[in-house]
Design a protein around this motif. Sequence first.
Motif, short mmCIF file in Angstrom:
data_model
loop_
_atom_site.label_atom_id
_atom_site.label_comp_id
_atom_site.label_asym_id
_atom_site.label_seq_id
_atom_site.Cartn_x
_atom_site.Cartn_y
_atom_site.Cartn_z
N VAL A 1 0.86 -1.18 0.00
CA VAL A 1 0.00 0.00 0.00
C VAL A 1 0.90 1.24 0.00
N ILE A 2 0.71 2.07 -1.03
CA ILE A 2 1.56 3.26 -1.18
C ILE A 2 0.77 4.57 -1.07
N GLY A 3 -0.52 4.47 -0.81
CA GLY A 3 -1.35 5.66 -0.68
C GLY A 3 -2.81 5.30 -0.75
N ALA A 4 -3.64 6.32 -0.90
CA ALA A 4 -5.09 6.10 -1.00
C ALA A 4 -5.70 7.15 -1.92
N ILE A 5 -6.82 6.79 -2.49
CA ILE A 5 -7.56 7.67 -3.38
C ILE A 5 -9.04 7.52 -3.02
N GLN A 6 -9.78 8.60 -3.18
CA GLN A 6 -11.21 8.54 -2.88
C GLN A 6 -11.97 9.36 -3.90
N TYR A 7 -13.26 9.13 -3.92
CA TYR A 7 -14.12 9.94 -4.79
C TYR A 7 -15.44 10.16 -4.11
N ASP A 8 -16.15 11.15 -4.63
CA ASP A 8 -17.49 11.47 -4.17
C ASP A 8 -18.33 11.72 -5.41
N GLU A 9 -19.59 11.37 -5.33
CA GLU A 9 -20.47 11.55 -6.48
C GLU A 9 -21.62 12.47 -6.14
N GLU A 10 -21.89 13.41 -7.01
CA GLU A 10 -23.10 14.23 -6.95
C GLU A 10 -24.09 13.52 -7.86
N THR A 11 -25.22 13.09 -7.31
CA THR A 11 -26.17 12.30 -8.09
C THR A 11 -27.37 13.09 -8.59
N ASP A 12 -27.50 14.36 -8.21
CA ASP A 12 -28.59 15.18 -8.74
C ASP A 12 -28.42 15.21 -10.26
N PRO A 13 -29.43 14.78 -11.03
CA PRO A 13 -29.29 14.69 -12.49
C PRO A 13 -28.89 16.01 -13.15
N GLU A 14 -29.25 17.12 -12.56
CA GLU A 14 -28.90 18.41 -13.16
C GLU A 14 -27.45 18.81 -12.93
N TYR A 15 -26.79 18.19 -11.97
CA TYR A 15 -25.41 18.56 -11.62
C TYR A 15 -24.50 17.35 -11.51
N ARG A 16 -24.93 16.21 -12.01
CA ARG A 16 -24.21 14.95 -11.85
C ARG A 16 -22.74 15.07 -12.26
N HIS A 17 -21.88 14.71 -11.33
CA HIS A 17 -20.44 14.65 -11.59
C HIS A 17 -19.79 13.94 -10.41
N ALA A 18 -18.50 13.70 -10.51
CA ALA A 18 -17.76 13.08 -9.41
C ALA A 18 -16.49 13.88 -9.17
N SER A 19 -15.96 13.77 -7.95
CA SER A 19 -14.71 14.43 -7.61
C SER A 19 -13.74 13.40 -7.05
N ILE A 20 -12.46 13.70 -7.13
CA ILE A 20 -11.39 12.78 -6.74
C ILE A 20 -10.43 13.49 -5.80
N ASP A 21 -9.88 12.75 -4.83
CA ASP A 21 -8.78 13.20 -3.96
C ASP A 21 -7.80 12.04 -3.80
N ILE A 22 -6.53 12.35 -3.61
CA ILE A 22 -5.50 11.31 -3.55
C ILE A 22 -4.34 11.75 -2.67
N PHE A 23 -3.68 10.78 -2.03
CA PHE A 23 -2.37 11.01 -1.42
C PHE A 23 -1.52 9.77 -1.64
N LEU A 24 -0.22 10.02 -1.76
CA LEU A 24 0.75 8.98 -2.09
C LEU A 24 1.98 9.16 -1.22
N THR A 25 2.56 8.06 -0.77
CA THR A 25 3.76 8.15 0.04
C THR A 25 4.87 8.90 -0.70
N THR A 26 5.62 9.68 0.03
CA THR A 26 6.67 10.53 -0.55
C THR A 26 7.65 9.74 -1.38
N ALA A 27 7.99 8.54 -0.96
CA ALA A 27 8.97 7.72 -1.69
C ALA A 27 8.51 7.40 -3.11
N MET A 28 7.23 7.52 -3.39
CA MET A 28 6.69 7.19 -4.71
C MET A 28 6.36 8.44 -5.54
#
Length: 169
Positions: free
Chosen positions: A64-91
């Motif tokens: 395991v060298i880090g983690a990533i996540q997402y969130d979804e907006e499900t309202d049909p008029e604004y539907r989209h997703a967002s992403i966040d991530i972190f990774l160990t410094t060595a990588m």
Amino acid sequence: MLAATGWVGGTPTPLRGASVLLRPTTDADTATLDRIVREPAVAAWWSAPDDYDDMLAIVLDDEVIGAIQYDEETDPEYRHASIDIFLTTAMHGRGLGTDSVRTLARWLIRERGHHRLTIDPAAANTAAIHSYRKVGFKPVGIMRAYGRDYRTGGWADGLLMDLIADELS
């Protein structure tokens, strides 16, 4: 909104990138992820979350060298997703963050049906911005005093970036 994991109907098969594997985190990942978010180069941009339940572990060669996540907006008029991530410094600087973001972005577009994705690094985080540009994200604008600056304790500007489905590289 869905939970950040968005795994509707159960956990999918892990997502494979060119080099990384993204899979739901487990309790066994907690100590490693806690250590990573406390590395000075990571802690400058991330605060330690209460838990990692809504994240995907980024795995390289069974480590395991880090983690990533997402969130979804499900309202049909604004539907989209967002992403966040972190990774160990060595990588850092090896293209693994780019591979991780690209892998999750493909899944969000192809499997979850999103036409637009966003990501919002600190405006001063030039390495992250460079990585996200490689995936196809484009700057939209500066969000003033957007998030806590963990280095100073004050507020820092964020850069809103987005990617439209047909721009994914």
